[in-house]
Design a protein around this motif. Sequence first.
Motif, PDB file in Angstrom:
ATOM      1  N   ASP A   5       0.857  -1.178   0.000  1.00 58.76           N
ATOM      2  CA  ASP A   5       0.000   0.000   0.000  1.00 58.76           C
ATOM      3  C   ASP A   5       0.893   1.227   0.000  1.00 58.76           C
ATOM      4  N   PHE A   6       0.972   1.915  -1.131  1.00 58.03           N
ATOM      5  CA  PHE A   6       1.895   3.026  -1.274  1.00 58.03           C
ATOM      6  C   PHE A   6       1.172   4.217  -1.877  1.00 58.03           C
ATOM      7  N   LYS A   7       1.277   5.363  -1.202  1.00 54.13           N
ATOM      8  CA  LYS A   7       0.731   6.605  -1.731  1.00 54.13           C
ATOM      9  C   LYS A   7       1.736   7.712  -1.483  1.00 54.13           C
ATOM     10  N   LEU A   8       1.936   8.572  -2.477  1.00 53.86           N
ATOM     11  CA  LEU A   8       2.841   9.696  -2.307  1.00 53.86           C
ATOM     12  C   LEU A   8       2.401  10.558  -1.127  1.00 53.86           C
ATOM     13  N   GLY A   9       3.386  10.968  -0.329  1.00 55.12           N
ATOM     14  CA  GLY A   9       3.095  11.820   0.817  1.00 55.12           C
ATOM     15  C   GLY A   9       2.779  11.074   2.087  1.00 55.12           C
ATOM     16  N   LYS A  10       2.730   9.752   2.036  1.00 53.74           N
ATOM     17  CA  LYS A  10       2.376   8.949   3.211  1.00 53.74           C
ATOM     18  C   LYS A  10       3.584   8.165   3.724  1.00 53.74           C
ATOM     19  N   VAL A  11       4.713   8.847   3.880  1.00 53.35           N
ATOM     20  CA  VAL A  11       5.915   8.205   4.404  1.00 53.35           C
ATOM     21  C   VAL A  11       5.725   7.907   5.886  1.00 53.35           C
ATOM     22  N   SER A  12       6.089   6.698   6.285  1.00 52.13           N
ATOM     23  CA  SER A  12       5.846   6.273   7.667  1.00 52.13           C
ATOM     24  C   SER A  12       7.081   6.478   8.538  1.00 52.13           C
ATOM     25  N   ARG A  13       6.846   6.563   9.837  1.00 49.95           N
ATOM     26  CA  ARG A  13       7.938   6.660  10.800  1.00 49.95           C
ATOM     27  C   ARG A  13       8.828   5.411  10.736  1.00 49.95           C
ATOM     28  N   LYS A  14       8.209   4.267  10.511  1.00 53.45           N
ATOM     29  CA  LYS A  14       8.964   3.014  10.433  1.00 53.45           C
ATOM     30  C   LYS A  14       9.969   3.057   9.286  1.00 53.45           C
ATOM     31  N   GLU A  15       9.552   3.608   8.139  1.00 51.34           N
ATOM     32  CA  GLU A  15      10.461   3.707   6.994  1.00 51.34           C
ATOM     33  C   GLU A  15      11.636   4.625   7.307  1.00 51.34           C
ATOM     34  N   LEU A  16      11.375   5.709   8.025  1.00 56.47           N
ATOM     35  CA  LEU A  16      12.435   6.649   8.360  1.00 56.47           C
ATOM     36  C   LEU A  16      13.375   6.092   9.428  1.00 56.47           C
ATOM     37  N   GLU A  17      12.882   5.256  10.295  1.00 55.40           N
ATOM     38  CA  GLU A  17      13.702   4.703  11.376  1.00 55.40           C
ATOM     39  C   GLU A  17      14.567   3.525  10.918  1.00 55.40           C
ATOM     40  N   VAL A  56      19.085  15.825   1.765  1.00 53.54           N
ATOM     41  CA  VAL A  56      19.212  14.362   1.846  1.00 53.54           C
ATOM     42  C   VAL A  56      20.301  13.999   2.853  1.00 53.54           C
ATOM     43  N   LYS A  57      19.977  13.070   3.743  1.00 50.10           N
ATOM     44  CA  LYS A  57      20.893  12.600   4.778  1.00 50.10           C
ATOM     45  C   LYS A  57      20.816  11.073   4.853  1.00 50.10           C
ATOM     46  N   GLU A  58      21.694  10.504   5.647  1.00 51.04           N
ATOM     47  CA  GLU A  58      21.574   9.081   5.939  1.00 51.04           C
ATOM     48  C   GLU A  58      20.287   8.875   6.732  1.00 51.04           C
ATOM     49  N   GLY A  59      19.409   8.029   6.228  1.00 51.34           N
ATOM     50  CA  GLY A  59      18.121   7.797   6.863  1.00 51.34           C
ATOM     51  C   GLY A  59      16.961   8.461   6.154  1.00 51.34           C
ATOM     52  N   SER A  60      17.251   9.371   5.200  1.00 48.71           N
ATOM     53  CA  SER A  60      16.177  10.068   4.488  1.00 48.71           C
ATOM     54  C   SER A  60      15.347   9.109   3.641  1.00 48.71           C
ATOM     55  N   VAL A  61      14.114   9.498   3.422  1.00 50.02           N
ATOM     56  CA  VAL A  61      13.256   8.865   2.424  1.00 50.02           C
ATOM     57  C   VAL A  61      12.895   9.947   1.420  1.00 50.02           C
ATOM     58  N   ILE A  62      13.059   9.637   0.134  1.00 50.91           N
ATOM     59  CA  ILE A  62      12.724  10.614  -0.903  1.00 50.91           C
ATOM     60  C   ILE A  62      11.589  10.069  -1.762  1.00 50.91           C
ATOM     61  N   GLU A  63      10.808  11.004  -2.302  1.00 57.99           N
ATOM     62  CA  GLU A  63       9.708  10.653  -3.196  1.00 57.99           C
ATOM     63  C   GLU A  63       9.708  11.604  -4.382  1.00 57.99           C
ATOM     64  N   TYR A  64       9.280  11.097  -5.515  1.00 55.96           N
ATOM     65  CA  TYR A  64       9.037  11.972  -6.655  1.00 55.96           C
ATOM     66  C   TYR A  64       8.196  11.225  -7.682  1.00 55.96           C
ATOM     67  N   LYS A  65       7.625  12.017  -8.564  1.00 57.40           N
ATOM     68  CA  LYS A  65       6.814  11.470  -9.643  1.00 57.40           C
ATOM     69  C   LYS A  65       7.224  12.167 -10.937  1.00 57.40           C
ATOM     70  N   TYR A  66       7.238  11.398 -12.022  1.00 59.48           N
ATOM     71  CA  TYR A  66       7.421  12.055 -13.311  1.00 59.48           C
ATOM     72  C   TYR A  66       6.351  11.587 -14.282  1.00 59.48           C
ATOM     73  N   THR A  67       6.062  12.461 -15.241  1.00 53.44           N
ATOM     74  CA  THR A  67       5.029  12.202 -16.243  1.00 53.44           C
ATOM     75  C   THR A  67       5.583  12.534 -17.622  1.00 53.44           C
ATOM     76  N   ILE A  68       5.314  11.659 -18.581  1.00 54.14           N
ATOM     77  CA  ILE A  68       5.679  11.907 -19.979  1.00 54.14           C
ATOM     78  C   ILE A  68       4.412  11.775 -20.824  1.00 54.14           C
ATOM     79  N   VAL A  69       4.136  12.803 -21.596  1.00 53.58           N
ATOM     80  CA  VAL A  69       2.995  12.802 -22.506  1.00 53.58           C
ATOM     81  C   VAL A  69       3.551  12.932 -23.917  1.00 53.58           C
ATOM     82  N   THR A  70       3.347  11.915 -24.750  1.00 52.60           N
ATOM     83  CA  THR A  70       4.013  11.882 -26.047  1.00 52.60           C
ATOM     84  C   THR A  70       3.095  11.348 -27.147  1.00 52.60           C
ATOM     85  N   PRO A  71       3.250  11.882 -28.371  1.00 53.80           N
ATOM     86  CA  PRO A  71       2.498  11.339 -29.507  1.00 53.80           C
ATOM     87  C   PRO A  71       3.187  10.125 -30.129  1.00 53.80           C
ATOM     88  N   TYR A  72       4.368   9.769 -29.601  1.00 51.64           N
ATOM     89  CA  TYR A  72       5.121   8.626 -30.131  1.00 51.64           C
ATOM     90  C   TYR A  72       4.830   7.391 -29.276  1.00 51.64           C
TER      91      TYR A  72
END
Length: 644
Positions: free
Chosen positions: A20-32, A143-159
């Motif tokens: 179960d993964f949603k952007l913005g819902k980083v847990s304390r357990k993941e950071l610890e 960014v540090k040791e222990g950090s959690v990072i998130e990002y999203k990218y989108t590509i819209v293409t006619p190819y």
Amino acid sequence: MKRLLLLLLLFTSAASVAQDFKLGKVSRKELEEKFHPADTSAPAAILSKKGQTYFVLDIDGYWTMVTDVEYRIKIYKKEGYKYATDKLTYYTGGKTVKAFYSDACTYNLVNGEIEKTKLKGDGEFKEKVEENYSQRTITLPNVKEGSVIEYKYTIVTPYFTVFRDWYFQYDIPANFVSYEIAVPLYFNYNRVLSGYVKVDQTEPKVRLGQGGRFNESVITFTAKEVKAIKEENYVNNLKNYTSILMHELASTHFPSGTEEYATTWESVTKRIYDDDDFGKELRQAAYFKEDLATLLKGVAQAEKADAILRYVSSRMNWNGETSYYCEKGVRKAYEDKTGNSAEINLMLTAMLREAGIPANPVLVSTRSNGVAMFPNRAAYNYVVAGVENGKDIVLLDATSRHAPAGILPLRVLNWEGRMIRNDGSSLKVDLMPGTGSRDITSITAAVDADGKVSGRAREQHYDYYGYIFREKNAGLATQSQAEKKEKKFRSIEITDYSVENLNDVSKPASETYSFVSTGSAEAAGDKIYLDPMLFFTMEQNPFTKETREYPVDFGFPYQDRYVITLTLPDGYTVEFLPKPVVINMEENIGSFKYNSTAKGNVIQLGISLEINFANVSQSYYSTLRDFFAKVVEKQNEKIVLKKK
């Protein structure tokens, strides 16, 4: 031994995965979390990667493909900071293509509280990397040791003839990777899934597409607890074994009719052959005719191919660019005496044809380019010449001055190529060497009472061994070559070093030198403990892991032979001499032979190590590991000399 097929193999891991993964819902357990539970050495890990590709039909009836990808990555160590930078390269082709990042944040645990740092404008930039390619780059902040990072990218293409390759495996662990594909029922794609990771996929289901104007078929691919793909000894290109999902448009089915897009190797090679930068360049001959006539005057027909190869490779300088298309053309390259791989080897092929030799270009994918998975022009990035002699095909490459006929540079020893004949038809060509290359070392030496070994050595390098030696040593002064050898071996001093046939590729390259070794024998009391193979002893097994997930790539079959004669010091006799042994691997993969005799004050050794295949399936890994363990053990047995 049959060519290895890329099969999907199952493996298990004890790590648990949160699906179960949603952007913005980083847990304390993941950071610890201080380290990855299944790979404590990992500098970072992909906690989740989710992607979806779907189609949109605009009001004018034009199709657009959209790909959204969401990442969540855990940083464990400073070495993992590099994963906080992401680069998105995409094809523009002159049309409007949208590509952008969003929801990029770094999370840290500060004084027990979750701190969120958003990406600002100065952490993202866009640039044009080639004529039809652009790139966006982001670097996550704070960014540090222990950090959690998130990002999203989108590509819209006619190819949408091909999808972007979807990777299920990386050089760090990936806990959860999923990819949903929603394709309009009008489209049919060929799909290739390579690698060794267990990837589950759902049964196709039909749903209403974006905008509600068409139906689409939806499939989801999922991989869990994916181990990092890591470099191992004797692997050519890890990409060949990485789990990747690829798509190519095969056909469209609209009410107005059906159109086929899927290509065959025949159609791919025909398009390449018909291109002006390939076929037209291959047909040119006027620029070299006069020089070729002078070159071949008085040369027997059987010797013409070698003469032409030597002429082209000595005249031309390869600029390091790999392509099967000419950039400035063969005529200009011939005048400048420099060119890319296409210009040099199409020139070579044209000269061979002009001399009445049945030669054709052979398309090749270099090792760095990977193995061709399905027919497409991007599958190849190089071209060599192939001569059909009625029995087999002899391959030639004039980009290197050190590669005689039948010896290709190591960069192009990559499974199979494809020959294009005059009529545009194609033929699959095995690029891998079928016969072994030899290294023969002869040593005559004497041992003194202090354990010092002095003598004379001669090394002869045949075929690929000769090619490799020349590539490494061409242009070096003799003293520099001797110093390289002293660094390679332990406790050895070399004098009177000389090389023969460094530039004559028709003969084995040979090294001859005198040596004094202080590390090959040890005097202790009234005994001397001597390494039979002196400084050539294999000290470690190259295969130490318990299991192997990828094929073992030796590059080429080989045979290493040693003929060693050792004279004992006065007043000493042989107390122990390692016994002769023969070790054979199953399926004729290879063998090791060790023969030893002692007569008077002279010991003679004949030793050979032979590997009979360029590639060995990982299913034989335990055989290889055990074989080399025995080889190392035998080579490290000491000859024991005792004072009378």
